[in-house]
Motif scaffolding. Structure first.
Motif, mmCIF file in Angstrom:
data_model
loop_
_atom_site.group_PDB
_atom_site.id
_atom_site.type_symbol
_atom_site.label_atom_id
_atom_site.label_comp_id
_atom_site.label_asym_id
_atom_site.label_seq_id
_atom_site.Cartn_x
_atom_site.Cartn_y
_atom_site.Cartn_z
ATOM 1 N N PHE A 193 0.789 -1.227 0.000
ATOM 2 C CA PHE A 193 0.000 0.000 0.000
ATOM 3 C C PHE A 193 0.827 1.287 0.000
ATOM 4 N N PHE A 194 2.036 1.289 0.554
ATOM 5 C CA PHE A 194 2.743 2.542 0.798
ATOM 6 C C PHE A 194 4.135 2.560 0.179
ATOM 7 N N THR A 195 4.595 3.791 -0.095
ATOM 8 C CA THR A 195 5.980 4.013 -0.509
ATOM 9 C C THR A 195 6.673 5.020 0.392
ATOM 10 N N ASP A 196 5.908 5.898 1.040
ATOM 11 C CA ASP A 196 6.474 6.952 1.884
ATOM 12 C C ASP A 196 6.958 6.362 3.205
ATOM 13 N N LYS A 197 8.266 6.452 3.447
ATOM 14 C CA LYS A 197 8.847 5.858 4.656
ATOM 15 C C LYS A 197 8.411 6.598 5.925
ATOM 16 N N LYS A 198 8.170 7.891 5.807
ATOM 17 C CA LYS A 198 7.732 8.634 6.993
ATOM 18 C C LYS A 198 6.320 8.205 7.389
ATOM 19 N N LEU A 199 5.458 7.979 6.416
ATOM 20 C CA LEU A 199 4.119 7.467 6.709
ATOM 21 C C LEU A 199 4.224 6.114 7.419
ATOM 22 N N ILE A 200 5.096 5.243 6.924
ATOM 23 C CA ILE A 200 5.280 3.933 7.549
ATOM 24 C C ILE A 200 5.767 4.088 8.982
ATOM 25 N N ALA A 201 6.664 5.052 9.211
ATOM 26 C CA ALA A 201 7.162 5.292 10.564
ATOM 27 C C ALA A 201 6.053 5.773 11.491
ATOM 28 N N VAL A 202 5.217 6.679 10.981
ATOM 29 C CA VAL A 202 4.101 7.184 11.791
ATOM 30 C C VAL A 202 3.113 6.067 12.105
#
Length: 303
Positions: A193-202
């Motif tokens: 679903f995701f590529t943004d690492k900051k989103l994954i961190a949050v």
């Protein structure tokens, strides 16, 4: 450790050999004991300390009081949206008169080394909207990820409604995301679903509750925890975790359970491949038909 018996407790003295087993009635042991005694079983609870609760207690150092166990509880909910854990406490007769909870207003706050500081709200809709606000370029993935979380919750509720006696084929057909997430890591799920690492961190901030990073954590464990918090919120017992422990002890004894303190279990006894009791450090033996060990599996099985 809690022992379920079908006869009166038997004690005798025998020489002790073997390594020590530290068994205590923490929240896991107390919860199991209360469920058993509430359905009419005869239960003996053996506690190695002189007070129950294990880590579920608080202590004072100087002018500060420290909570030893609970950060926040999920599955409590509110009066209009009661979670399963709250309903269990109701069956035991300890809420709302003997035990009250304070709801936590926000889910969690994340602060990063680069100064990024964000607060996430509780509630599925509010949580989803906040993530989209912070990461609008990931909106599609966020919405799809949250739908997966809801699908997992639906599968959990289905299994619970069947009392554990569910048809595996029907689960695979009607709730396919339940077995899917159970077989992959959290990182594997994120990649869908995701590529943004900051989103994954949050998103991953609850990893500390499990103690494993996303690349080692089972996706089902994380998703179930996340969705339970989002649906029923987070709460904390007024009077700290020791108030929860005390309420469970009172309920256990009210239902006829017996607690013995300063009772350190050294061995789980086995005869003909079946558990038959426990032996204390002082040599006392308790015969029973089942043992529930509130100790980690390695200690229970290997020692």
């Amino acid at each position: 450790i809690c022992i379920m018996t079908n006869s009166k407790y038997n004690q005798n003295r025998v020489p002790w050999e073997g390594k020590k087993l530290n068994k205590c009635s923490g929240l896991g042991g107390l919860g199991a004991a209360c469920q058993l005694v509430a359905r009419g079983e005869q239960v003996l609870l053996l506690e190695k300390h002189n007070v129950p609760g294990g880590f579920a207690t608080s202590f004072v150092r100087g002018r500060f009081e420290f909570e030893g166990a609970l950060h926040e509880l999920s599955d409590i909910g509110t009066e209009s949206n009661r979670g399963a854990l709250y309903r269990f406490f109701e069956r035991l007769g300890i809420v709302p008169e003997k035990l009250k909870f304070k709801n936590v207003p926000e889910f969690y706050r994340s602060i990063y080394l680069d100064g990024y500081d964000v607060v996430l709200p509780l509630g599925m809709e509010d949580y989803t909207n906040k993530l989209i606000e912070l990461f609008p370029h990931e909106q599609k993935g966020i919405e799809e990820f949250m739908e997966v979380c809801k699908a997992v919750l639906a599968g959990i509720e289905y299994n619970a409604s069947k009392g554990g006696k569910f048809n595996q084929g029907e689960v695979l057909k009607e709730h396919p995301w339940l077995p899917r997430v159970a077989g992959i890591t959290l990182s594997d799920l994120y990649e869908k679903f995701f590529t943004d690492k900051k989103l994954i961190a949050v998103l991953s901030q609850l990893w500390g509750y499990i103690g494993l990073p996303p690349n080692k954590m089972n996706a089902y464990v994380f998703v179930a925890m996340l969705i339970f918090y989002l649906k029923w919120g987070a709460a904390f017992p007024i009077g700290r975790s020791h108030s929860l422990t005390s309420a469970l002890v009172n309920a256990f004894e009210k239902f006829g359970g017996v607690i013995r303190y300063n009772a350190l279990v050294d061995r789980i006894l086995v005869e003909n491949g079946r558990t038959c009791g426990v032996e204390l450090q002082n040599g006392d033996i308790y015969r029973c038909k089942a043992v529930v060990s509130n100790v980690n599996p390695i200690c229970t099985a290997m020692k």
